[in-house]
Scaffold this motif. Structure first.
Motif, PDB file in Angstrom:
ATOM      1  N   TYR A 126      -3.015   7.141   4.518  1.00 61.42           N
ATOM      2  CA  TYR A 126      -1.775   6.470   3.797  1.00 61.42           C
ATOM      3  C   TYR A 126      -1.143   5.701   4.701  1.00 61.42           C
ATOM      4  O   TYR A 126      -1.059   5.790   6.116  1.00 61.42           O
ATOM      5  CB  TYR A 126      -0.680   7.667   3.169  1.00 61.42           C
ATOM      6  CG  TYR A 126      -0.137   8.378   4.088  1.00 61.42           C
ATOM      7  CD1 TYR A 126      -0.678   9.737   4.541  1.00 61.42           C
ATOM      8  CD2 TYR A 126       1.324   8.066   4.650  1.00 61.42           C
ATOM      9  CE1 TYR A 126       0.156  10.583   5.265  1.00 61.42           C
ATOM     10  CE2 TYR A 126       1.885   8.787   5.497  1.00 61.42           C
ATOM     11  CZ  TYR A 126       1.315  10.144   5.915  1.00 61.42           C
ATOM     12  OH  TYR A 126       1.986  11.054   6.702  1.00 61.42           O
ATOM     13  N   CYS A 127      -0.371   4.601   4.210  1.00 60.74           N
ATOM     14  CA  CYS A 127       0.124   3.807   5.166  1.00 60.74           C
ATOM     15  C   CYS A 127       1.570   4.310   5.457  1.00 60.74           C
ATOM     16  O   CYS A 127       2.508   4.628   4.512  1.00 60.74           O
ATOM     17  CB  CYS A 127       0.464   2.187   4.356  1.00 60.74           C
ATOM     18  SG  CYS A 127       1.487   1.046   5.242  1.00 60.74           S
ATOM     19  N   MET A 128       2.142   4.100   6.687  1.00 55.70           N
ATOM     20  CA  MET A 128       3.461   4.510   7.155  1.00 55.70           C
ATOM     21  C   MET A 128       4.475   3.740   6.784  1.00 55.70           C
ATOM     22  O   MET A 128       5.684   4.229   6.883  1.00 55.70           O
ATOM     23  CB  MET A 128       3.412   4.902   8.690  1.00 55.70           C
ATOM     24  CG  MET A 128       2.571   6.138   9.061  1.00 55.70           C
ATOM     25  SD  MET A 128       2.672   6.491  10.949  1.00 55.70           S
ATOM     26  CE  MET A 128       4.108   7.459  10.985  1.00 55.70           C
ATOM     27  N   ASP A 129       4.143   2.425   6.342  1.00 58.48           N
ATOM     28  CA  ASP A 129       5.188   1.574   5.841  1.00 58.48           C
ATOM     29  C   ASP A 129       5.349   1.417   4.367  1.00 58.48           C
ATOM     30  O   ASP A 129       6.354   1.389   3.817  1.00 58.48           O
ATOM     31  CB  ASP A 129       4.849   0.169   6.567  1.00 58.48           C
ATOM     32  CG  ASP A 129       4.698   0.389   8.091  1.00 58.48           C
ATOM     33  OD1 ASP A 129       3.503   0.465   8.545  1.00 58.48           O
ATOM     34  OD2 ASP A 129       5.841   0.333   8.750  1.00 58.48           O
ATOM     35  N   CYS A 130       4.308   1.456   3.683  1.00 61.84           N
ATOM     36  CA  CYS A 130       4.552   1.134   2.194  1.00 61.84           C
ATOM     37  C   CYS A 130       3.610   2.163   1.479  1.00 61.84           C
ATOM     38  O   CYS A 130       3.872   2.332   0.150  1.00 61.84           O
ATOM     39  CB  CYS A 130       3.651  -0.224   1.863  1.00 61.84           C
ATOM     40  SG  CYS A 130       1.983  -0.210   1.634  1.00 61.84           S
ATOM     41  N   GLY A 131       3.159   3.374   2.106  1.00 63.55           N
ATOM     42  CA  GLY A 131       2.675   4.495   1.108  1.00 63.55           C
ATOM     43  C   GLY A 131       1.215   4.051   0.813  1.00 63.55           C
ATOM     44  O   GLY A 131       0.748   5.115   0.021  1.00 63.55           O
ATOM     45  N   HIS A 132       0.694   2.982   0.963  1.00 58.04           N
ATOM     46  CA  HIS A 132      -0.649   2.806   0.292  1.00 58.04           C
ATOM     47  C   HIS A 132      -1.612   3.813   0.665  1.00 58.04           C
ATOM     48  O   HIS A 132      -1.675   4.063   1.767  1.00 58.04           O
ATOM     49  CB  HIS A 132      -1.084   1.253   0.528  1.00 58.04           C
ATOM     50  CG  HIS A 132      -2.193   0.995   0.349  1.00 58.04           C
ATOM     51  ND1 HIS A 132      -2.827   0.759  -1.113  1.00 58.04           N
ATOM     52  CD2 HIS A 132      -3.432   0.699   0.978  1.00 58.04           C
ATOM     53  CE1 HIS A 132      -3.995   0.470  -1.416  1.00 58.04           C
ATOM     54  NE2 HIS A 132      -4.384   0.340   0.069  1.00 58.04           N
ATOM     55  N   ARG A 133      -2.441   4.223  -0.477  1.00 54.78           N
ATOM     56  CA  ARG A 133      -3.388   5.208  -0.120  1.00 54.78           C
ATOM     57  C   ARG A 133      -4.705   4.849  -0.163  1.00 54.78           C
ATOM     58  O   ARG A 133      -5.134   4.074  -1.272  1.00 54.78           O
ATOM     59  CB  ARG A 133      -3.060   6.608  -1.006  1.00 54.78           C
ATOM     60  CG  ARG A 133      -2.054   7.406  -0.884  1.00 54.78           C
ATOM     61  CD  ARG A 133      -1.972   8.487  -1.783  1.00 54.78           C
ATOM     62  NE  ARG A 133      -2.780   9.474  -1.131  1.00 54.78           N
ATOM     63  CZ  ARG A 133      -2.046  10.215  -0.268  1.00 54.78           C
ATOM     64  NH1 ARG A 133      -1.177  10.267   0.172  1.00 54.78           N
ATOM     65  NH2 ARG A 133      -2.893  11.326   0.330  1.00 54.78           N
ATOM     66  N   VAL A 146      -5.293  -1.063   9.775  1.00 52.13           N
ATOM     67  CA  VAL A 146      -4.259  -2.033   9.145  1.00 52.13           C
ATOM     68  C   VAL A 146      -4.257  -2.033   7.723  1.00 52.13           C
ATOM     69  O   VAL A 146      -5.062  -2.229   7.031  1.00 52.13           O
ATOM     70  CB  VAL A 146      -4.708  -3.647   9.638  1.00 52.13           C
ATOM     71  CG1 VAL A 146      -3.574  -4.439   9.033  1.00 52.13           C
ATOM     72  CG2 VAL A 146      -4.616  -3.809  11.289  1.00 52.13           C
ATOM     73  N   CYS A 147      -2.832  -1.689   7.226  1.00 52.75           N
ATOM     74  CA  CYS A 147      -2.846  -1.672   5.774  1.00 52.75           C
ATOM     75  C   CYS A 147      -2.943  -3.048   4.774  1.00 52.75           C
ATOM     76  O   CYS A 147      -2.508  -3.923   5.306  1.00 52.75           O
ATOM     77  CB  CYS A 147      -1.416  -1.209   5.259  1.00 52.75           C
ATOM     78  SG  CYS A 147      -1.029  -1.171   3.686  1.00 52.75           S
ATOM     79  N   PRO A 148      -4.001  -2.835   4.162  1.00 45.74           N
ATOM     80  CA  PRO A 148      -4.374  -4.091   3.058  1.00 45.74           C
ATOM     81  C   PRO A 148      -3.319  -4.700   2.375  1.00 45.74           C
ATOM     82  O   PRO A 148      -3.405  -5.897   2.055  1.00 45.74           O
ATOM     83  CB  PRO A 148      -5.689  -3.618   2.320  1.00 45.74           C
ATOM     84  CG  PRO A 148      -5.298  -2.172   2.255  1.00 45.74           C
ATOM     85  CD  PRO A 148      -4.838  -1.712   3.486  1.00 45.74           C
ATOM     86  N   ARG A 149      -2.473  -3.985   1.971  1.00 42.01           N
ATOM     87  CA  ARG A 149      -1.394  -4.403   1.234  1.00 42.01           C
ATOM     88  C   ARG A 149      -0.223  -4.890   1.972  1.00 42.01           C
ATOM     89  O   ARG A 149       0.447  -5.936   1.735  1.00 42.01           O
ATOM     90  CB  ARG A 149      -0.761  -3.172   0.352  1.00 42.01           C
ATOM     91  CG  ARG A 149      -0.017  -3.616  -0.775  1.00 42.01           C
ATOM     92  CD  ARG A 149       1.020  -2.548  -1.508  1.00 42.01           C
ATOM     93  NE  ARG A 149       0.007  -1.343  -1.988  1.00 42.01           N
ATOM     94  CZ  ARG A 149       0.801  -0.383  -2.469  1.00 42.01           C
ATOM     95  NH1 ARG A 149       2.005  -0.375  -2.343  1.00 42.01           N
ATOM     96  NH2 ARG A 149       0.082   0.703  -3.094  1.00 42.01           N
ATOM     97  N   CYS A 150       0.251  -4.330   3.015  1.00 37.75           N
ATOM     98  CA  CYS A 150       1.675  -4.832   3.651  1.00 37.75           C
ATOM     99  C   CYS A 150       1.232  -5.212   5.216  1.00 37.75           C
ATOM    100  O   CYS A 150       2.128  -5.270   6.015  1.00 37.75           O
ATOM    101  CB  CYS A 150       2.746  -3.602   3.703  1.00 37.75           C
ATOM    102  SG  CYS A 150       2.448  -2.293   4.915  1.00 37.75           S
ATOM    103  N   GLY A 151       0.111  -4.760   5.801  1.00 38.97           N
ATOM    104  CA  GLY A 151      -0.424  -4.959   7.147  1.00 38.97           C
ATOM    105  C   GLY A 151       0.395  -4.065   8.214  1.00 38.97           C
ATOM    106  O   GLY A 151       0.096  -3.992   9.473  1.00 38.97           O
ATOM    107  N   GLY A 152       0.680  -2.734   7.547  1.00 36.01           N
ATOM    108  CA  GLY A 152       1.391  -1.672   7.975  1.00 36.01           C
ATOM    109  C   GLY A 152       0.349  -0.973   8.816  1.00 36.01           C
ATOM    110  O   GLY A 152      -0.711  -1.063   8.907  1.00 36.01           O
ATOM    111  N   PHE A 153       0.697   0.331   9.371  1.00 35.35           N
ATOM    112  CA  PHE A 153       0.050   1.404   9.880  1.00 35.35           C
ATOM    113  C   PHE A 153      -0.694   2.303   9.182  1.00 35.35           C
ATOM    114  O   PHE A 153       0.224   3.098   8.580  1.00 35.35           O
ATOM    115  CB  PHE A 153       0.548   2.030  11.215  1.00 35.35           C
ATOM    116  CG  PHE A 153      -0.331   2.799  11.898  1.00 35.35           C
ATOM    117  CD1 PHE A 153       0.017   4.279  11.932  1.00 35.35           C
ATOM    118  CD2 PHE A 153      -1.407   2.334  12.563  1.00 35.35           C
ATOM    119  CE1 PHE A 153      -1.132   5.170  12.524  1.00 35.35           C
ATOM    120  CE2 PHE A 153      -2.554   3.201  13.073  1.00 35.35           C
ATOM    121  CZ  PHE A 153      -1.930   4.593  13.362  1.00 35.35           C
TER     122      PHE A 153
HETATM  123 ZN    ZN Z   1       1.190  -0.754   3.760  1.00 33.42          ZN
END
Ligand code: ZN
Ligand code: APR
Length: 247
Positions: A126-133, A146-153
């Protein structure tokens, strides 16, 4: 140890509500190392240091590297016959709930249902920045973190050292322990809380405590039945007795 197996068979037949708590010793016979036996250190790393939020902050490269290895490792192995025995016992009504400290997802893969995964699982990130799973296999790609949605971790959906457990999971686990008439620990040194408080929670509520482990555990003195042996062997022998009348 035959008479010990006999006792476990009788207790499984008598108990109306049996709860099983598994630890890393449930998966060593699948090929995965446990944490605290002699080969406890992984990949030259100390799990307590690398499996931590501190590592995400100050050692992210190593953290991602370690979990890329862990996710590859878990993918290489699969549940052993013992995991399938537990699934059969759930179906036959000998076991009402399985609680695991393991993040390998082997109980899930062996089609056990409603498993309480106290420490999460290596199946998802899961993304620590936007929660994307997303599926954990993404870690095996380059820049997979790298999160595909927001570039977060993106991080594995597991409980790291120093983190709180999911409240729902821990509450469900304590509730099960209080309902248990028989509480069986399979392959855990019982050194990590709050999981290691479950056996006494069950005992204090009137359950019998059975521990199956290769080496000694913190709660051996409290066990009503202590079987020193391999989880896979004990499950197989117990299952043979439980189902011996079956054609
Ligand atoms: Zn994200
Ligand atoms: N059969 C029976 N017991 C076994 C077997 C086996 N095949 N293989 C190992 N064991 C025993 C070891 O003797 C050891 O006491 O299983 C126990 C595993 O203990 P740990 O390595 O401490 O693993 P666990 O108790 O699951 O650790 C709990 O600590 O590192 C954290 O979050 C991590 O979930 C883990 C938690």
């Amino acid at each position: 140890a035959q008479h010990l197996i006999q006792t476990l068979v009788e207790w499984l037949q008598e108990a109306q509500h049996t709860v099983v708590l598994t630890g890393a010793g449930m998966s060593t016979e699948s090929g995965l190392p446990d944490f605290r036996s002699n080969q406890g250190l992984w990949y030259g790393r100390d799990p307590q240091e690398i499996a931590s939020v501190h590592a995400i902050r100050h050692n992210r490269e190593d953290f991602v590297d370690f979990y890329r290895w862990r996710i590859k490792e878990v993918d290489k192995y699969q549940p052993h016959a013992g995991h399938h025995v537990l699934t059969r016992w759930q179906r036959q009504g000998f076991v009402q709930r399985i609680i695991t400290q393991n993040v390998d997802g082997f109980h899930h893969q062996a089609a056990s249902h409603d498993v309480i995964e106290l420490h999460g699982s290596l199946r998802e990130l899961y993304c620590m920045d936007c929660g994307h799973r997303t599926d954990a296999k993404r870690y095996l790609q380059d820049k997979g973190e790298v999160c595909p949605r927001c570039g977060g971790f993106l991080r594995p959906d597991i409980v790291l050292f120093g983190e709180m457990l999911d409240t729902q999971a821990i509450e469900a686990a304590f509730d099960e322990a209080r309902q248990a008439e028989l509480f069986i620990v399979l392959g855990s040194s019982l050194q990590v809380s709050p999981a290691n408080m479950l056996p006494m929670e069950a005992k204090d509520a009137g359950a019998k405590l059975a521990i199956v482990n290769l080496h000694d555990t913190l709660l051996d003195p409290q066990a009503d039945l202590l079987i020193e042996g391999k989880v896979g062997d004990v499950l197989r022998q117990t299952d043979e007795w439980l189902n011996k009348d079956e054609a």
